[in-house]
Design a protein around this motif. Structure first.
Motif, PDB file in Angstrom:
ATOM      1  N   ASP A   1       3.897   5.407   7.216  1.00 41.29           N
ATOM      2  CA  ASP A   1       4.664   4.721   6.173  1.00 41.29           C
ATOM      3  C   ASP A   1       3.778   4.337   4.992  1.00 41.29           C
ATOM      4  O   ASP A   1       4.205   4.389   3.827  1.00 41.29           O
ATOM      5  CB  ASP A   1       5.319   3.451   6.740  1.00 41.29           C
ATOM      6  N   LEU A   2       2.558   3.935   5.279  1.00 43.65           N
ATOM      7  CA  LEU A   2       1.646   3.447   4.236  1.00 43.65           C
ATOM      8  C   LEU A   2       0.764   4.547   3.661  1.00 43.65           C
ATOM      9  O   LEU A   2      -0.064   4.279   2.786  1.00 43.65           O
ATOM     10  CB  LEU A   2       0.748   2.338   4.811  1.00 43.65           C
ATOM     11  N   TRP A   3       0.924   5.777   4.135  1.00 43.31           N
ATOM     12  CA  TRP A   3      -0.011   6.830   3.764  1.00 43.31           C
ATOM     13  C   TRP A   3       0.012   7.152   2.267  1.00 43.31           C
ATOM     14  O   TRP A   3      -0.978   7.606   1.704  1.00 43.31           O
ATOM     15  CB  TRP A   3       0.263   8.092   4.576  1.00 43.31           C
ATOM     16  N   CYS A   4       1.136   6.907   1.592  1.00 39.33           N
ATOM     17  CA  CYS A   4       1.198   7.223   0.156  1.00 39.33           C
ATOM     18  C   CYS A   4       0.176   6.428  -0.640  1.00 39.33           C
ATOM     19  O   CYS A   4      -0.229   6.846  -1.735  1.00 39.33           O
ATOM     20  CB  CYS A   4       2.603   6.961  -0.385  1.00 39.33           C
ATOM     21  N   PHE A   5      -0.291   5.296  -0.112  1.00 33.83           N
ATOM     22  CA  PHE A   5      -1.286   4.481  -0.815  1.00 33.83           C
ATOM     23  C   PHE A   5      -2.701   5.004  -0.582  1.00 33.83           C
ATOM     24  O   PHE A   5      -3.668   4.418  -1.079  1.00 33.83           O
ATOM     25  CB  PHE A   5      -1.178   3.019  -0.377  1.00 33.83           C
ATOM     26  N   ASN A   6      -2.819   6.109   0.171  1.00 33.96           N
ATOM     27  CA  ASN A   6      -4.109   6.778   0.366  1.00 33.96           C
ATOM     28  C   ASN A   6      -4.204   8.058  -0.467  1.00 33.96           C
ATOM     29  O   ASN A   6      -5.108   8.869  -0.260  1.00 33.96           O
ATOM     30  CB  ASN A   6      -4.317   7.111   1.846  1.00 33.96           C
ATOM     31  N   ASP A   7      -3.290   8.230  -1.404  1.00 34.33           N
ATOM     32  CA  ASP A   7      -3.276   9.426  -2.247  1.00 34.33           C
ATOM     33  C   ASP A   7      -4.429   9.373  -3.252  1.00 34.33           C
ATOM     34  O   ASP A   7      -4.653   8.356  -3.924  1.00 34.33           O
ATOM     35  CB  ASP A   7      -1.937   9.499  -2.990  1.00 34.33           C
ATOM     36  N   GLU A   8      -5.167  10.491  -3.369  1.00 37.51           N
ATOM     37  CA  GLU A   8      -6.333  10.507  -4.248  1.00 37.51           C
ATOM     38  C   GLU A   8      -5.948  10.377  -5.714  1.00 37.51           C
ATOM     39  O   GLU A   8      -6.633   9.706  -6.499  1.00 37.51           O
ATOM     40  CB  GLU A   8      -7.149  11.788  -4.029  1.00 37.51           C
ATOM     41  N   ASN A   9      -4.861  11.023  -6.130  1.00 38.58           N
ATOM     42  CA  ASN A   9      -4.417  10.895  -7.529  1.00 38.58           C
ATOM     43  C   ASN A   9      -4.041   9.457  -7.861  1.00 38.58           C
ATOM     44  O   ASN A   9      -4.319   8.957  -8.961  1.00 38.58           O
ATOM     45  CB  ASN A   9      -3.226  11.820  -7.789  1.00 38.58           C
ATOM     46  N   LEU A  10      -3.416   8.775  -6.902  1.00 39.08           N
ATOM     47  CA  LEU A  10      -3.080   7.364  -7.101  1.00 39.08           C
ATOM     48  C   LEU A  10      -4.357   6.538  -7.213  1.00 39.08           C
ATOM     49  O   LEU A  10      -4.447   5.636  -8.066  1.00 39.08           O
ATOM     50  CB  LEU A  10      -2.213   6.857  -5.944  1.00 39.08           C
ATOM     51  N   ALA A  11      -5.345   6.843  -6.374  1.00 41.14           N
ATOM     52  CA  ALA A  11      -6.609   6.100  -6.429  1.00 41.14           C
ATOM     53  C   ALA A  11      -7.266   6.238  -7.799  1.00 41.14           C
ATOM     54  O   ALA A  11      -7.752   5.258  -8.384  1.00 41.14           O
ATOM     55  CB  ALA A  11      -7.554   6.601  -5.337  1.00 41.14           C
TER      56      ALA A  11
ATOM     57  N   ASP B   1      10.053  -1.001 -10.739  1.00 43.62           N
ATOM     58  CA  ASP B   1      10.582  -0.425  -9.497  1.00 43.62           C
ATOM     59  C   ASP B   1       9.910   0.912  -9.201  1.00 43.62           C
ATOM     60  O   ASP B   1       9.678   1.723 -10.106  1.00 43.62           O
ATOM     61  CB  ASP B   1      12.090  -0.246  -9.632  1.00 43.62           C
ATOM     62  N   THR B   2       9.612   1.151  -7.931  1.00 40.80           N
ATOM     63  CA  THR B   2       8.975   2.409  -7.530  1.00 40.80           C
ATOM     64  C   THR B   2       9.251   2.684  -6.067  1.00 40.80           C
ATOM     65  O   THR B   2       9.591   1.785  -5.299  1.00 40.80           O
ATOM     66  CB  THR B   2       7.450   2.333  -7.752  1.00 40.80           C
ATOM     67  N   LEU B   3       9.096   3.946  -5.671  1.00 46.39           N
ATOM     68  CA  LEU B   3       9.109   4.297  -4.256  1.00 46.39           C
ATOM     69  C   LEU B   3       7.811   3.816  -3.636  1.00 46.39           C
ATOM     70  O   LEU B   3       6.755   3.853  -4.277  1.00 46.39           O
ATOM     71  CB  LEU B   3       9.238   5.807  -4.081  1.00 46.39           C
ATOM     72  N   VAL B   4       7.857   3.369  -2.388  1.00 48.86           N
ATOM     73  CA  VAL B   4       6.640   2.919  -1.710  1.00 48.86           C
ATOM     74  C   VAL B   4       6.472   3.605  -0.356  1.00 48.86           C
ATOM     75  O   VAL B   4       5.702   3.153   0.483  1.00 48.86           O
ATOM     76  CB  VAL B   4       6.652   1.381  -1.531  1.00 48.86           C
ATOM     77  N   GLN B   5       7.199   4.714  -0.161  1.00 44.24           N
ATOM     78  CA  GLN B   5       7.088   5.448   1.095  1.00 44.24           C
ATOM     79  C   GLN B   5       7.585   6.871   0.876  1.00 44.24           C
ATOM     80  O   GLN B   5       8.517   7.093   0.102  1.00 44.24           O
ATOM     81  CB  GLN B   5       7.915   4.762   2.183  1.00 44.24           C
ATOM     82  N   GLY B   6       6.917   7.818   1.532  1.00 51.73           N
ATOM     83  CA  GLY B   6       7.356   9.206   1.451  1.00 51.73           C
ATOM     84  C   GLY B   6       6.503  10.049   0.529  1.00 51.73           C
ATOM     85  O   GLY B   6       5.647   9.554  -0.203  1.00 51.73           O
ATOM     86  N   LYS B   7       6.764  11.344   0.526  1.00 56.04           N
ATOM     87  CA  LYS B   7       5.930  12.292  -0.215  1.00 56.04           C
ATOM     88  C   LYS B   7       6.041  12.133  -1.731  1.00 56.04           C
ATOM     89  O   LYS B   7       5.147  12.507  -2.480  1.00 56.04           O
ATOM     90  CB  LYS B   7       6.274  13.724   0.190  1.00 56.04           C
TER      91      LYS B   7
ATOM     92  N   ALA C   1       6.380   9.222  -3.209  1.00 55.95           N
ATOM     93  CA  ALA C   1       5.960   7.869  -3.586  1.00 55.95           C
ATOM     94  C   ALA C   1       4.731   7.841  -4.500  1.00 55.95           C
ATOM     95  O   ALA C   1       4.713   7.087  -5.475  1.00 55.95           O
ATOM     96  CB  ALA C   1       5.726   7.033  -2.336  1.00 55.95           C
ATOM     97  N   PRO C   2       3.657   8.628  -4.226  1.00 57.58           N
ATOM     98  CA  PRO C   2       2.485   8.542  -5.101  1.00 57.58           C
ATOM     99  C   PRO C   2       2.808   8.796  -6.572  1.00 57.58           C
ATOM    100  O   PRO C   2       2.360   8.042  -7.451  1.00 57.58           O
ATOM    101  CB  PRO C   2       1.550   9.621  -4.530  1.00 57.58           C
ATOM    102  N   ALA C   3       3.585   9.834  -6.863  1.00 57.83           N
ATOM    103  CA  ALA C   3       3.940  10.128  -8.255  1.00 57.83           C
ATOM    104  C   ALA C   3       4.764   9.002  -8.858  1.00 57.83           C
ATOM    105  O   ALA C   3       4.593   8.630 -10.030  1.00 57.83           O
ATOM    106  CB  ALA C   3       4.707  11.449  -8.333  1.00 57.83           C
ATOM    107  N   SER C   4       5.669   8.422  -8.065  1.00 59.24           N
ATOM    108  CA  SER C   4       6.503   7.317  -8.547  1.00 59.24           C
ATOM    109  C   SER C   4       5.650   6.083  -8.844  1.00 59.24           C
ATOM    110  O   SER C   4       5.829   5.409  -9.872  1.00 59.24           O
ATOM    111  CB  SER C   4       7.564   6.976  -7.497  1.00 59.24           C
ATOM    112  N   ILE C   5       4.694   5.792  -7.968  1.00 57.70           N
ATOM    113  CA  ILE C   5       3.815   4.631  -8.172  1.00 57.70           C
ATOM    114  C   ILE C   5       2.941   4.839  -9.405  1.00 57.70           C
ATOM    115  O   ILE C   5       2.734   3.919 -10.204  1.00 57.70           O
ATOM    116  CB  ILE C   5       2.944   4.384  -6.923  1.00 57.70           C
ATOM    117  N   ILE C   6       2.413   6.048  -9.574  1.00 55.57           N
ATOM    118  CA  ILE C   6       1.568   6.350 -10.739  1.00 55.57           C
ATOM    119  C   ILE C   6       2.343   6.128 -12.031  1.00 55.57           C
ATOM    120  O   ILE C   6       1.834   5.550 -12.999  1.00 55.57           O
ATOM    121  CB  ILE C   6       1.040   7.797 -10.644  1.00 55.57           C
ATOM    122  N   GLU C   7       3.591   6.574 -12.063  1.00 58.44           N
ATOM    123  CA  GLU C   7       4.423   6.387 -13.259  1.00 58.44           C
ATOM    124  C   GLU C   7       4.659   4.901 -13.530  1.00 58.44           C
ATOM    125  O   GLU C   7       4.571   4.448 -14.682  1.00 58.44           O
ATOM    126  CB  GLU C   7       5.761   7.110 -13.071  1.00 58.44           C
ATOM    127  N   ALA C   8       4.956   4.138 -12.471  1.00 56.24           N
ATOM    128  CA  ALA C   8       5.193   2.697 -12.643  1.00 56.24           C
ATOM    129  C   ALA C   8       3.931   1.981 -13.110  1.00 56.24           C
ATOM    130  O   ALA C   8       3.989   1.078 -13.955  1.00 56.24           O
ATOM    131  CB  ALA C   8       5.691   2.094 -11.323  1.00 56.24           C
TER     132      ALA C   8
END
Length: 399
Positions: free
Chosen positions: A215-225, A177-183, A185-192
């Motif tokens: 809404d989809l901008w969190c998937f453009n985060d450089e740290n996530l990439a 489970d992770t956040l997929v929207q909002g500021k 979200a990137p940290a939550s996705i990285i942890e998951a």
């Protein structure tokens, strides 16, 4: 005073004045309601805190819109002011539409794409779309699949439904489970993703349904990439719809156009799975048949070797071989004995010759004077001499 013969005439005159005076205009507003007609035309209302205006966007123009317009979405529209003569309704005929703030987001998106290209982790394919350098193939029959998404989202519900309908029973699906929207979200996705990457999975699906660019901008985060690039597990990016592209698509091993498409891309269909199993069974049967055939051939050869006629033939060949070797050994021994006989005769002849010389020398006497051999005719009266033979030595004096 200007006189008009009909309402439509008045409205047409007003439309002409409106269009001729304003030309093309642009405004930023929020969509408050929208109707998409079966003809392909859009009819909607644009509003802000104080006012609203009716708007139209005909099919030829709205085909160029790359996002899904919906109520509450803030947009920037460019078009022409006009008046619908039949009702006298004042409206804007929209020719282009983009999301508010899209210019800044697009600039940031392009800048990150350029950094990824410069770093050599992504490059353009023949269609000009960025793709991960060294993308890994997806497993053909995955046994452990991780799904990183919001477990309360419609996307996750769609994924579950697609898995159940696929009839694929070989995989175990593990959800993170992770956040997929909002500021946040990137940290939550990285942890998951970190948890999923350490779970011994064959593949990871990063999923999120459609939405606005924001809404989809969190998937453009450089740290996530960079996190996605560091994963040791192959990953599928399934974010948004077919027209939506995010940085996660460019750094993943595979891009699926929707979350449900990710399941279709990863899992074989029932027919494909049945064909795969049939092919494997056929290969097993062929391998078994080949092995049995080789074993039967070896058994037949062994049976032939153990038949009475074969045994007699082999014994005859063995006896003949022994006799041949016996003859060869006898011939070699005879040749050796003959050679030794010749050597013995030669030695006897040499010995006899040496004996004759020895007998001749045996009776001879040598004369020495002062230790030096002297000739007999050189001796003088009074010389003391030594007479030596092969077996004796005598002292004497010449008188």
């Amino acid at each position: 005073m200007i006189e008009f013969k009909s309402v439509i005439e008045l409205n047409e005159a007003a439309r002409g004045l409106l269009e001729g005076h304003f030309g093309e205009v642009s405004l930023e507003a929020e969509i408050s309601k929208i109707t998409k007609h079966s003809s392909g035309h859009w009819y909607f209302t644009l509003k802000d805190e104080q006012a609203s205006i009716d708007a139209t966007m005909f099919r030829g123009a709205n085909l160029r819109v790359t996002f899904e317009p919906k109520v509450g979405l803030k947009v920037v529209c460019a078009g022409k002011l006009t008046l619908f003569s039949a009702t006298g309704r004042y409206q804007i005929n929209v020719l282009s539409m983009k999301e508010a703030g899209a210019g800044d987001l697009d600039a940031a998106f392009r800048a990150l794409c350029a950094r990824l290209e410069k770093a050599g982790v992504a490059r353009r394919n023949i269609n000009g779309v960025l793709q991960k350098v060294g993308a890994r193939p997806l497993p053909r029959l995955p046994k452990r699949v991780g799904i990183v998404t919001s477990l309360s989202s419609a996307a996750f519900a769609d994924i579950k439904q697609r898995i159940e309908s696929s009839g694929y029973f070989l995989s175990k699906f593990i959800c993170f489970d992770t956040l997929v929207q909002g500021k946040d979200a990137p940290a939550s996705i990285i942890e998951a993703l970190s948890l999923a990457d350490n779970a011994g999975l064959d593949v990871i699906i990063l999923a999120r349904g459609g939405g606005s660019k924001e809404d989809l901008w969190c998937f453009n985060d450089e740290n996530l990439a960079r996190k996605i690039l560091s994963l040791k597990t192959p990953i599928i990016s399934a974010v948004g719809h077919e027209i939506d592209y995010s940085i996660s698509d460019f750094v993943s091993d595979h891009r699926s156009i929707t979350p449900t498409a990710a399941i279709a891309d990863l899992l074989p269909s029932k027919d494909a799975l049945a064909q795969f199993i049939d092919t494997k069974l056929e290969n097993i049967n062929l391998a078994c048949s080949s092995k049995i055939e080789r074993a039967q051939n070896r058994l037949n050869i062994a049976s032939l070797k153990l038949s009475p006629s074969s045994i007699k033939e082999r014994l005859d060949k063995f006896n003949l071989n022994i006799k041949t070797k016996q003859s060869a050994i006898k011939l070699a021994l005879d040749s050796k004995i003959l050679s030794w006989g010749h050597k013995i005769e030669n030695l006897k002849t040499q010995l006899k010759a040496k004996q004759e010389i020895f007998e001749t020398k045996r009776s001879s006497v040598s004369v020495f004077v002062g230790g030096n051999q002297a000739k007999l005719d050189e001796l003088k009266i009074g010389d003391k001499i030594t007479l030596k033979s092969a077996y004796a030595s005598k002292e004497a004096q010449i008188l």
